[in-house]
Design an enzyme around this catalytic site. Structure first.
Site, mmCIF file in Angstrom:
data_model
loop_
_atom_site.group_PDB
_atom_site.id
_atom_site.type_symbol
_atom_site.label_atom_id
_atom_site.label_comp_id
_atom_site.label_asym_id
_atom_site.label_seq_id
_atom_site.Cartn_x
_atom_site.Cartn_y
_atom_site.Cartn_z
ATOM 1 N N HIS A 111 40.746 45.803 44.867
ATOM 2 C CA HIS A 111 40.477 44.960 46.036
ATOM 3 C C HIS A 111 39.969 43.566 45.653
ATOM 4 C CE1 HIS A 111 36.275 46.596 45.626
ATOM 5 N NE2 HIS A 111 35.966 45.373 46.019
ATOM 6 N N ASP A 128 41.212 52.479 42.987
ATOM 7 C CA ASP A 128 40.737 51.097 43.125
ATOM 8 C C ASP A 128 40.415 50.467 41.765
ATOM 9 O OD1 ASP A 128 40.118 48.742 44.394
ATOM 10 O OD2 ASP A 128 38.095 49.351 44.986
ATOM 11 N N SER A 185 31.583 43.373 42.778
ATOM 12 C CA SER A 185 32.690 44.326 42.687
ATOM 13 C C SER A 185 33.488 44.114 41.409
ATOM 14 C CB SER A 185 33.621 44.170 43.892
ATOM 15 O OG SER A 185 32.987 44.593 45.076
#
Length: 407
Positions: free
Chosen positions: A132, A162, A241
């Site tokens: 993402h 992910d 992230s």
């Protein structure tokens, strides 16, 4: 009584005056000498202070401003944190992305941008991060600790976990720092962890905390549930992230991925993908550009209340087995697809087949929808055998089948 003549009295008076005057004069000179000596001493002291200690008097600080101890003393925990940061921070990169589109005049314009973190895992310039972070990116820029910037390209990405692997071409003279993989199978709740990333574009920020929970299933999107996530109270914010979650020895035990927050910033509940998953996924991405998972050679449709009411099913969850590939191992194991064709959907109707099995469990994991199904098979390889529970004709039946390579 002795009598004195007038001349004697006059003589004695004169002598007494002379003596008194001499005494007064002597006292005056004595007092003047003492005062002079006192003044001279004071002048000497004043001169000594002004010449020898003037700087000290000017620079002297109030006691409250003085440093209590000029020796830097750190606790064992602080020394450990400092050591991990100094060894690992240069291996954490800042990833910025841009998404390009076209305006009404068909001119290319920037339609979006984003940022995140990543870890250098190979001196050749391989970086692991989240999918993402780079999703829909037209350009990817990777910034190193020394301020140098490189264009990144995607080697492979895996939506189910992910995890993405990027590559940049470093200067041959640059000695890249890398982060070593640790182990996540032996983690314990309460264990200390360290997160390094680029929250709010503040590069290589370090936060500490503990493992708050293990084995958390987190739904990241409508079709993606990531299981066995590590929960931590180490502060993780937007921009973290893709960065590493480290143990106290500086080994990567997870990839920081998600925060649970109503405000969009850290609320003490963050989640990281365990390194056991990352290691397996990265290995396949480097070798094949994708993850070779085992799968069931069949097509599925999400069961709903509407479908269940129409078909007369007793349950309204699970996956309808739409079609089973002939000759597949799923077909040989006895999995049955639908036989009754119906049109499903309003605006874009599609043909589905009812009357087949409904998958409700895979290896003990309850299957409510596609996200659960993908999650249950996320760590399975071709050749692995799984136990399937299906709902058929109002009864639950157990099947065992071998998974095949996904086409």
């Amino acid at each position: 009584m002795k009598l004195y003549t007038r001349n004697q009295i006059a003589l004695y008076s004169a002598l007494t005056g002379i003596v008194a005057g001499a005494a007064v004069a002597a006292g005056f000179f004595l007092f003047s000498g003492r005062e002079s000596n006192h003044k001279n001493s004071a002048q000497v002291v004043s001169e000594e202070i002004s010449t020898d200690h003037a700087d000290d008097m000017i620079l002297e600080e109030p006691s409250v401003l003085k440093v209590a101890n000029d020796i830097n003393e750190y606790t064992q925990d602080e020394l450990q944190n400092i050591s991990v940061y100094e060894r690992c921070n240069e291996a954490v990169v800042n990833i910025t992305t841009q998404t390009m589109g076209y305006n009404w005049f068909l001119e290319p314009v920037i339609t979006g941008s984003g940022s995140g973190s990543g870890s250098i895992i190979d001196k050749r310039g391989y970086v692991v991060t989240n999918v993402h972070v780079i999703e829909d990116a037209t350009t990817i820029n990777i910034s190193l600790a020394d301020g140098s910037n490189y264009e990144g390209r995607v080697i492979g990405k895996d939506v189910e976990s992910d995890i993405a692997v990027l590559k940049f071409d470093p200067d041959p003279k640059t000695d890249l720092k890398i982060i070593q993989f640790g182990a996540s199978d032996t983690l314990k709740v309460g264990q200390k962890v360290i997160a390094i990333g680029n929250p709010f574009a503040l590069e290589r920020t370090m936060t500490t905390g503990i493992i708050s929970g293990l084995g958390r299933p987190i739904q990241e999107s409508s079709n993606v549930i990531i299981r066995n996530m590590i929960q931590t109270d180490a502060a993780i914010n937007p921009g973290n992230s893709g960065g590493p979650l480290l143990d106290s020895k500086g080994r990567m035990i997870g990839i920081n991925t998600i925060i649970y927050s109503k405000s969009g910033s850290s609320s003490g509940v963050g989640f990281a993908i365990p390194v056991s998953t990352a290691r397996r996924v990265v290995r396949d991405l480097l070798a094949y550009g994708k993850v070779n998972r085992g799968t069931i050679q069949a097509s599925f449709v999400q069961n709903t209340h509407r479908i269940a009411a129409y078909a007369g099913y007793k349950i309204s969850s699970g996956l309808l087995v739409n079609k089973v590939r002939p000759g597949s191992k799923a077909a040989k194991a006895g999995l049955k697809g639908g036989t009754k064709a119906v049109q499903y959907g309003t605006f874009n109707p599609q043909t589905i087949y009812l009357g087949g099995d409904i998958i409700i469990e895979v290896d003990g994991i309850k299957i409510d929808g596609l996200a659960d199904y993908y999650s249950a098979l996320e760590d399975k390889k071709p050749g692995d055998k799984v136990n399937i529970t299906v709902h058929r004709d109002g009864h639950n039946i157990g099947l065992t089948m071998e998974l095949e390579l996904e086409n």
